[in-house]
Design an enzyme around this catalytic site. Structure first.
Site, PDB file in Angstrom:
ATOM      1  N   CYS A   1       0.831  -1.204   0.000  1.00  0.00           N
ATOM      2  CA  CYS A   1       0.000   0.000   0.000  1.00  0.00           C
ATOM      3  C   CYS A   1       0.865   1.253   0.000  1.00  0.00           C
ATOM      4  O   CYS A   1       1.799   1.375   0.776  1.00  0.00           O
ATOM      5  CB  CYS A   1      -0.928   0.100   1.198  1.00  0.00           C
ATOM      6  SG  CYS A   1      -2.234  -1.080   1.223  1.00  0.00           S
TER       7      CYS A   1
ATOM      8  N   ARG B   1       6.655  -1.043  -3.512  1.00  0.00           N
ATOM      9  CA  ARG B   1       6.159  -1.586  -2.245  1.00  0.00           C
ATOM     10  C   ARG B   1       5.223  -2.772  -2.464  1.00  0.00           C
ATOM     11  O   ARG B   1       4.960  -3.524  -1.533  1.00  0.00           O
ATOM     12  CB  ARG B   1       5.409  -0.488  -1.474  1.00  0.00           C
ATOM     13  CG  ARG B   1       6.311   0.645  -1.039  1.00  0.00           C
ATOM     14  CD  ARG B   1       5.496   1.834  -0.604  1.00  0.00           C
ATOM     15  NE  ARG B   1       4.797   1.614   0.634  1.00  0.00           N
ATOM     16  CZ  ARG B   1       5.242   1.968   1.832  1.00  0.00           C
ATOM     17  NH1 ARG B   1       6.398   2.574   1.948  1.00  0.00           N
ATOM     18  NH2 ARG B   1       4.542   1.740   2.915  1.00  0.00           N
TER      19      ARG B   1
ATOM     20  N   TRP C   1      -2.832  -3.062  -1.594  1.00  0.00           N
ATOM     21  CA  TRP C   1      -2.463  -4.481  -1.528  1.00  0.00           C
ATOM     22  C   TRP C   1      -3.559  -5.115  -0.688  1.00  0.00           C
ATOM     23  O   TRP C   1      -3.648  -4.875   0.507  1.00  0.00           O
ATOM     24  CB  TRP C   1      -1.096  -4.625  -0.877  1.00  0.00           C
ATOM     25  CG  TRP C   1      -0.496  -5.996  -1.005  1.00  0.00           C
ATOM     26  CD1 TRP C   1       0.216  -6.482  -2.055  1.00  0.00           C
ATOM     27  CD2 TRP C   1      -0.535  -7.042  -0.026  1.00  0.00           C
ATOM     28  NE1 TRP C   1       0.616  -7.766  -1.798  1.00  0.00           N
ATOM     29  CE2 TRP C   1       0.170  -8.141  -0.559  1.00  0.00           C
ATOM     30  CE3 TRP C   1      -1.110  -7.166   1.246  1.00  0.00           C
ATOM     31  CZ2 TRP C   1       0.319  -9.332   0.129  1.00  0.00           C
ATOM     32  CZ3 TRP C   1      -0.953  -8.354   1.925  1.00  0.00           C
ATOM     33  CH2 TRP C   1      -0.243  -9.425   1.362  1.00  0.00           C
TER      34      TRP C   1
ATOM     35  N   ASN D   1      -3.855   3.193   4.617  1.00  0.00           N
ATOM     36  CA  ASN D   1      -2.962   2.024   4.741  1.00  0.00           C
ATOM     37  C   ASN D   1      -3.169   1.453   6.118  1.00  0.00           C
ATOM     38  O   ASN D   1      -3.239   2.221   7.076  1.00  0.00           O
ATOM     39  CB  ASN D   1      -1.491   2.439   4.712  1.00  0.00           C
ATOM     40  CG  ASN D   1      -1.001   2.724   3.334  1.00  0.00           C
ATOM     41  OD1 ASN D   1      -1.734   2.606   2.377  1.00  0.00           O
ATOM     42  ND2 ASN D   1       0.258   3.126   3.250  1.00  0.00           N
ATOM     43  N   GLY D   2      -3.145   0.140   6.236  1.00  0.00           N
ATOM     44  CA  GLY D   2      -3.281  -0.467   7.549  1.00  0.00           C
ATOM     45  C   GLY D   2      -4.527  -1.333   7.601  1.00  0.00           C
ATOM     46  O   GLY D   2      -5.158  -1.597   6.572  1.00  0.00           O
TER      47      GLY D   2
ATOM     48  N   GLU E   1      19.458 -17.976   2.266  1.00  0.00           N
ATOM     49  CA  GLU E   1      19.143 -16.715   1.602  1.00  0.00           C
ATOM     50  C   GLU E   1      19.092 -16.910   0.084  1.00  0.00           C
ATOM     51  O   GLU E   1      18.212 -16.384  -0.602  1.00  0.00           O
ATOM     52  CB  GLU E   1      20.170 -15.650   2.015  1.00  0.00           C
ATOM     53  CG  GLU E   1      20.118 -14.340   1.246  1.00  0.00           C
ATOM     54  CD  GLU E   1      18.758 -13.662   1.261  1.00  0.00           C
ATOM     55  OE1 GLU E   1      17.885 -14.030   2.048  1.00  0.00           O
ATOM     56  OE2 GLU E   1      18.557 -12.758   0.426  1.00  0.00           O
TER      57      GLU E   1
ATOM     58  N   LYS F   1      15.923 -16.108  -2.406  1.00  0.00           N
ATOM     59  CA  LYS F   1      16.032 -15.187  -3.552  1.00  0.00           C
ATOM     60  C   LYS F   1      15.569 -15.872  -4.822  1.00  0.00           C
ATOM     61  O   LYS F   1      14.811 -15.310  -5.605  1.00  0.00           O
ATOM     62  CB  LYS F   1      17.493 -14.743  -3.660  1.00  0.00           C
ATOM     63  CG  LYS F   1      17.744 -13.402  -4.198  1.00  0.00           C
ATOM     64  CD  LYS F   1      17.394 -12.216  -3.317  1.00  0.00           C
ATOM     65  CE  LYS F   1      16.704 -12.511  -2.045  1.00  0.00           C
ATOM     66  NZ  LYS F   1      16.461 -11.530  -1.103  1.00  0.00           N
TER      67      LYS F   1
ATOM     68  N   GLU G   1      11.711 -16.539  -4.759  1.00  0.00           N
ATOM     69  CA  GLU G   1      10.791 -15.403  -4.774  1.00  0.00           C
ATOM     70  C   GLU G   1      10.717 -14.699  -6.113  1.00  0.00           C
ATOM     71  O   GLU G   1       9.695 -14.096  -6.429  1.00  0.00           O
ATOM     72  CB  GLU G   1      11.080 -14.410  -3.639  1.00  0.00           C
ATOM     73  CG  GLU G   1      12.343 -13.600  -3.764  1.00  0.00           C
ATOM     74  CD  GLU G   1      12.504 -12.597  -2.628  1.00  0.00           C
ATOM     75  OE1 GLU G   1      13.628 -12.451  -2.139  1.00  0.00           O
ATOM     76  OE2 GLU G   1      11.529 -11.947  -2.236  1.00  0.00           O
TER      77      GLU G   1
ATOM     78  N   HIS H   1      19.836 -37.338   5.421  1.00  0.00           N
ATOM     79  CA  HIS H   1      18.858 -37.718   6.446  1.00  0.00           C
ATOM     80  C   HIS H   1      17.412 -37.532   5.957  1.00  0.00           C
ATOM     81  O   HIS H   1      16.499 -37.495   6.770  1.00  0.00           O
ATOM     82  CB  HIS H   1      19.103 -36.920   7.724  1.00  0.00           C
ATOM     83  CG  HIS H   1      20.448 -37.209   8.325  1.00  0.00           C
ATOM     84  ND1 HIS H   1      20.745 -38.413   8.912  1.00  0.00           N
ATOM     85  CD2 HIS H   1      21.585 -36.475   8.365  1.00  0.00           C
ATOM     86  CE1 HIS H   1      22.014 -38.398   9.323  1.00  0.00           C
ATOM     87  NE2 HIS H   1      22.539 -37.230   8.997  1.00  0.00           N
TER      88      HIS H   1
ATOM     89  N   LYS I   1       7.138  -4.962  -0.843  1.00  0.00           N
ATOM     90  CA  LYS I   1       8.454  -4.600  -0.320  1.00  0.00           C
ATOM     91  C   LYS I   1       8.406  -4.333   1.178  1.00  0.00           C
ATOM     92  O   LYS I   1       9.283  -4.734   1.913  1.00  0.00           O
ATOM     93  CB  LYS I   1       8.958  -3.363  -1.061  1.00  0.00           C
ATOM     94  CG  LYS I   1      10.336  -2.899  -0.659  1.00  0.00           C
ATOM     95  CD  LYS I   1      11.389  -3.869  -1.139  1.00  0.00           C
ATOM     96  CE  LYS I   1      12.784  -3.502  -0.687  1.00  0.00           C
ATOM     97  NZ  LYS I   1      13.701  -4.639  -0.829  1.00  0.00           N
TER      98      LYS I   1
HETATM   99  C1  F6R Z   1      13.179 -10.995   0.456  1.00  0.00           C
HETATM  100  C2  F6R Z   1      12.746  -9.860   1.243  1.00  0.00           C
HETATM  101  C3  F6R Z   1      11.921 -10.121   2.446  1.00  0.00           C
HETATM  102  C4  F6R Z   1      12.254  -9.114   3.554  1.00  0.00           C
HETATM  103  C5  F6R Z   1      11.265  -9.275   4.713  1.00  0.00           C
HETATM  104  C6  F6R Z   1      11.602  -8.363   5.870  1.00  0.00           C
HETATM  105  O1  F6R Z   1      13.967 -10.614  -0.635  1.00  0.00           O
HETATM  106  O2  F6R Z   1      13.024  -8.735   0.913  1.00  0.00           O
HETATM  107  O3  F6R Z   1      12.057 -11.424   2.897  1.00  0.00           O
HETATM  108  O4  F6R Z   1      13.565  -9.327   3.979  1.00  0.00           O
HETATM  109  O5  F6R Z   1       9.972  -9.004   4.265  1.00  0.00           O
HETATM  110  O6  F6R Z   1      11.543  -7.028   5.497  1.00  0.00           O
HETATM  111  P1  F6R Z   1      12.291  -5.923   6.327  1.00  0.00           P
HETATM  112  O7  F6R Z   1      13.747  -6.180   6.251  1.00  0.00           O
HETATM  113  O8  F6R Z   1      11.925  -4.626   5.667  1.00  0.00           O
HETATM  114  O9  F6R Z   1      11.789  -6.021   7.730  1.00  0.00           O
END
Ligand code: F6R
Length: 593
Positions: A2, A27, A75, A101-102, A470, A474, A477, A493, A588
């Site tokens: 949002c 976002r 969103w 938002n919220g 990680e 990546k 996603e 295992h 985001k």
């Molecule tokens: C993955 C990604 C998310 C954020 C997660 C936490 O690429 O960006 O997994 O790391 O949503 O977000 P923040 O760091 O903003 O708390």
């Protein structure tokens, strides 16, 4: 997640709002809308629909000039993704127009209690706010009608309100969801993110919770919910267009991957004033005075936290637990007697972490937020904060923030240690190693030849296992390939059952002491048909390894090892023509729990 932009001033509000919403696209959203004053008919026109901001730009092409307006990217949380549920929403007579938002948790109860006679136009929780303001405005002054409404809301809100009877003002309010006000001689912009203010504001003020704002084109007043004025400070806005454009790169993600060496260097410059770190000594004392550190975070930031645990334990000998924020918030482990909390968050707005910090504050424990946004809610609500200095991260998939988080955690751990090496030098070597790799990388080849299946595995031991987690996040996603990160020794295992002919297995090897062990695990999967690939550090290299990275300090290997895996994800998504910077279903800044 949002985005909100509102403008009142001397310019065409439509242009500023649409530019702002475009900047907030990163976002994540599924619908976009806008309301502008129609001077001819003396009403606020509302344009909204599901889909991209570009659709809104097209549909408002002929909208008449208006110096006031509010816009929103939604969103969906309450109600399907459709035109009716898109913002702005309006009250029954369309006098009040709002974007929000919220989440309003008690919306149903408010509806039953106060609005049984109102006609509703959408399925959203938000509409309740517009209807309540209209109901209360029948007996109260508008500003009181708004503050009375705000006091009834449970949940979170960043809110802009327009009144068709007085199109010279935008009202705004904030609780838990972020909202910033920007000022310039041309007008007032109010938005959920500084990014939307670039080019239109010289100064800004991040609003505190439970504040209510009355903005006119050349004046902003901030009140508490009891309508008492609050003095606020406006700071210079230092962000520029180059921080928010792709430059020579096709995608933000690629730009951000390439920024990583300069992010590490910026962190070094900002954290070391000649020989001393810039870390507040109170943070060091608080951690030293605690008996256990709890790192809380989500997603990529949690993966940085896992590396942070190793750094703090190995350098500073402090026991550390890492918890997923959404779990910790409602399922607390047995805490030690004297805990200290570190919250890691790029955005500083993640609702799951917000739930944690609220309970940490209630328990009166000390906390530190490590964030890219020093004005964010979590930076303000923790006892202390440290900045990542990564610059705006716009691609949804986090890359440079991870590298920044690990770097800042390394500096923090170093400050708590006996300082037996030169961390500045070691971080600079890591920056150089990334730079050299990025100059010579040929990852496209890898994705064409290897990632041909529905699934993929990253394996490694020690820090490499943590990088593998990680790497897997990546890849899944943005390329939607089902990927898992595994401790190499754990495969046999159970997970090894998934290996079949051609299954891609990518091994991460940076530690010479366990090089042989990981390679044995690779042999095991090869014997079962896996298509294997090796990303290794120079000191571990063997004939046939595909990616070789220059050696760095053994505790800083994640900074470098992660970079080829980011590129693997990028090219896998590129090969499949997916929207790299805005992957499906993701936002985001995750401001709902
Ligand atoms: C993955 C990604 C998310 C954020 C997660 C936490 O690429 O960006 O997994 O790391 O949503 O977000 P923040 O760091 O903003 O708390």
């Amino acid at each position: 997640m949002c985005g909100i932009v509102g403008f009142i001033g001397n310019k065409n509000a439509k242009d500023i709002i649409l530019n702002g919403l475009t900047r907030l696209e990163y976002r994540g959203y599924d619908s976009a809308g806008l309301s502008l004053f129609n001077n001819r008919y003396q009403i606020f026109d509302v344009y909204k629909d599901e889909g991209r901001v570009q659709k809104l730009i097209d549909s408002t092409k002929n909208a008449p000039f208006s110096n006031i307006g509010i816009g929103h990217t939604r969103w969906a949380t309450h109600g399907r993704v459709n035109q009716e549920n898109s913002h702005p929403h309006y009250s029954q007579t369309r006098r009040f127009i709002i974007v929000h938002n919220g989440v309003i948790e008690n919306y149903q109860q408010l509806k039953d209690q106060y609005l049984s006679k109102s006609k509703f136009y959408s399925e959203t929780d938000t509409e309740v706010i517009a209807q309540l303001i209209e109901t209360f405005s029948q007996t109260l002054h508008v500003e009181n009608a708004i503050t009375t409404t705000l006091k009834l809301l449970h949940g979170s809100y960043a809110l802009l309100v327009l009144d068709a009877n007085d199109p010279e003002k935008i009202y705004a309010a904030k609780y838990k969801s972020p909202l910033v006000i920007g000022k310039s001689s041309e007008g007032i912009t109010i938005a959920s993110d500084l990014m939307a203010l670039i080019g239109y504001s010289n100064t800004y003020h991040p609003l505190e919770d439970k504040t209510f704002v009355v903005a006119r084109k050349d004046d902003v007043r901030v009140f508490n919910l009891d309508h008492l004025p609050i003095d606020v400070e406006f700071k210079p806005l230092e962000l520029t267009d180059t921080d928010t454009t792709k430059g020579e790169f096709a995608h933000y993600m690629m730009k951000e991957i390439h920024e990583q060496p300069s992010v590490i260097r910026r962190i070094i410059t900002n954290y070391f004033v000649p020989n001393q770190t810039f870390i507040n000594p109170e943070i060091i004392q608080s951690i030293q005075g605690s008996d256990r550190v709890y790192i809380l975070a989500a997603g990529t930031s949690m993966h940085a936290g896992l590396v942070g645990k190793q750094l703090l334990e190995k350098l500073a000998f402090i026991p550390v637990e890492v918890h997923i924020a959404s779990e910790f918030a409602y399922q607390k482990p047995l805490l030690s007697k004297n805990p200290f909390f570190i919250l890691i968050t790029q955005s500083g707005e993640t609702a799951d972490l917000r739930a944690c910090v609220v309970s940490i504050n209630e328990m009166k424990y000390k906390s530190l937020t490590i964030t890219n946004v020093p004005t964010s809610t979590l930076a303000r609500e923790a006892t202390y904060s440290l900045e990542l200095f990564a610059g705006p991260e716009i691609a949804v998939a986090s890359t440079k923030a991870y590298v920044a988080q690990v770097s800042v955690l390394a500096i923090l751990a170093y400050e708590l240690s006996s300082k037996s090496f030169d961390i500045k030098k070691e971080l600079s070597i890591a920056a150089l190693s990334i730079e050299h790799f990025l100059e010579n990388q040929a990852m496209l080849y890898l994705t064409r030849n290897y990632l041909t299946k529905r699934n993929c595995f990253f394996i490694g031991r020690g820090l490499d296992y943590l990088v593998g987690l990680e790497a897997a996040l990546k890849l899944k996603e943005i390329s939607y390939i089902q990927t898992e990160g595994f401790a190499a020794g754990e495969l046999k295992h159970g997970t090894i059952a998934l290996i079949e002919d051609g299954t891609p297995v990518i091994a991460l090897i940076s530690d010479p002491t366990i090089n042989g062990n990981t390679r044995s695990n690779l042999k095991e999967v090869q014997a079962r048909g896996a298509n294997t690939f090796r990303i290794v550090m120079e000191s571990c290299k063997q004939e046939g390894d595909q990616v070789i990275l220059e050696d760095v300090h053994p505790l800083l290997t994640p900074l470098v090892m992660v970079v080829p895996t980011q590129l693997i994800a990028y090219y896998a998504a590129l090969e499949r023509s997916y929207d790299i910077d805005k992957p499906r279903n993701l936002a985001k800044s995750v401001t709902v729990e």
